[in-house]
Design an enzyme around this catalytic site. Structure first.
Site, short mmCIF file in Angstrom:
data_model
loop_
_atom_site.label_atom_id
_atom_site.label_comp_id
_atom_site.label_asym_id
_atom_site.label_seq_id
_atom_site.Cartn_x
_atom_site.Cartn_y
_atom_site.Cartn_z
CE1 TYR A 1 -3.85 -2.03 0.25
CE2 TYR A 1 -2.54 -3.59 2.15
CZ TYR A 1 -3.87 -3.52 0.82
OH TYR A 1 -4.55 -4.43 1.10
CG ASN B 1 -11.82 -1.60 6.65
OD1 ASN B 1 -10.91 -2.16 7.36
ND2 ASN B 1 -12.45 -2.46 6.27
CG HIS C 1 -6.75 4.50 1.10
ND1 HIS C 1 -7.70 5.77 1.42
CD2 HIS C 1 -7.60 3.25 1.54
CE1 HIS C 1 -8.82 5.40 2.19
NE2 HIS C 1 -9.19 4.41 1.84
#
Length: 220
Positions: free
Chosen positions: A32, A85, A37
């Site tokens: 990531y 999340n 994000h």
């Protein structure tokens, strides 16, 4: 919901209080790194480097953290190592560890689909615009009155593409814009530490916020 000086839900102080806690949201791991994000995480890393800090794992915290001095203030920096999340659980532990009894002393830096790529904006409270990391923090702290530094990543081609878009690495022009935005977000965090969020808003929100607060899509 405004907490005033009340301690956030579930937060029992376990360490020496910090003047400010700055949390950069993102997803952990090499897969990531460099994605849209993770814009918030990059900004916190910039802050750490500027002030001689190094984000590292600490016992009992689901985050990489360090403490630095900014304008004479004790500032805790953190990058949660939960997935986006599930950010709220990590933030709740951080709030307790660093004695944050007023959520205006919690600054969350995050990616924002509702702002053009590279734009940086400071906000206190407000809507979540479908951002799952912010939603998790709200659910765990039972409040939305923390300070946000929003880093614009722009809109995907369609609402359905939101999750894939924020989890992708931008091309060259956007990558340069986001690198500059991370530095500007770090500037904003320094301004909040030195002068408070209102002065930072006056400095960094140089354009009127004409972007709608609609849902940002499933941003992971």
């Amino acid at each position: 919901m405004s907490l005033g000086r009340r301690r956030p839900a579930g937060a029992q102080r376990t360490g020496t209080p910090a003047d400010l806690l700055v949390v950069g949201l993102g997803n952990p791991g090499a897969d990531y790194a460099g994605t849209r994000h993770n814009a918030g995480a990059v900004a916190v890393e910039v802050l750490a480097q500027r002030h001689g800090g190094r984000l590292r794992s600490r016992r009992g915290l689901s985050a990489l953290t360090d403490e630095v001095r900014i304008e004479g203030r004790r500032v805790a920096l953190a990058f949660p190592q939960t997935y986006m999340n599930d950010s709220g659980g990590a933030v709740r532990k951080l709030v307790a560890r660093f004695g944050i009894d007023d959520l205006r002393r919690l600054v969350v830096i995050h990616d924002e689909l509702d702002l053009p790529t590279g734009r940086v904006q400071v906000r206190v409270g407000g809507g979540l615009a479908g951002h799952k990391g912010l939603r998790s923090i709200r659910d765990c702290l039972r409040a939305t009155s923390f300070v946000r530094i929003r880093i614009g990543v722009g809109r995907p081609p369609s609402a359905a593409a939101g999750a894939d878009y924020v989890l992708s690495r931008p091309r060259s022009a956007d990558r340069d814009a986001l690198r500059a935005a991370a530095a500007r977000a770090a500037d904003a965090a320094e301004a909040i530490a030195a002068e408070g969020p209102e002065r930072a808003m006056n400095t960094f929100n140089v354009r009127s916020d004409d972007v709608s607060e609609g849902r940002s899509g499933d941003a992971g």
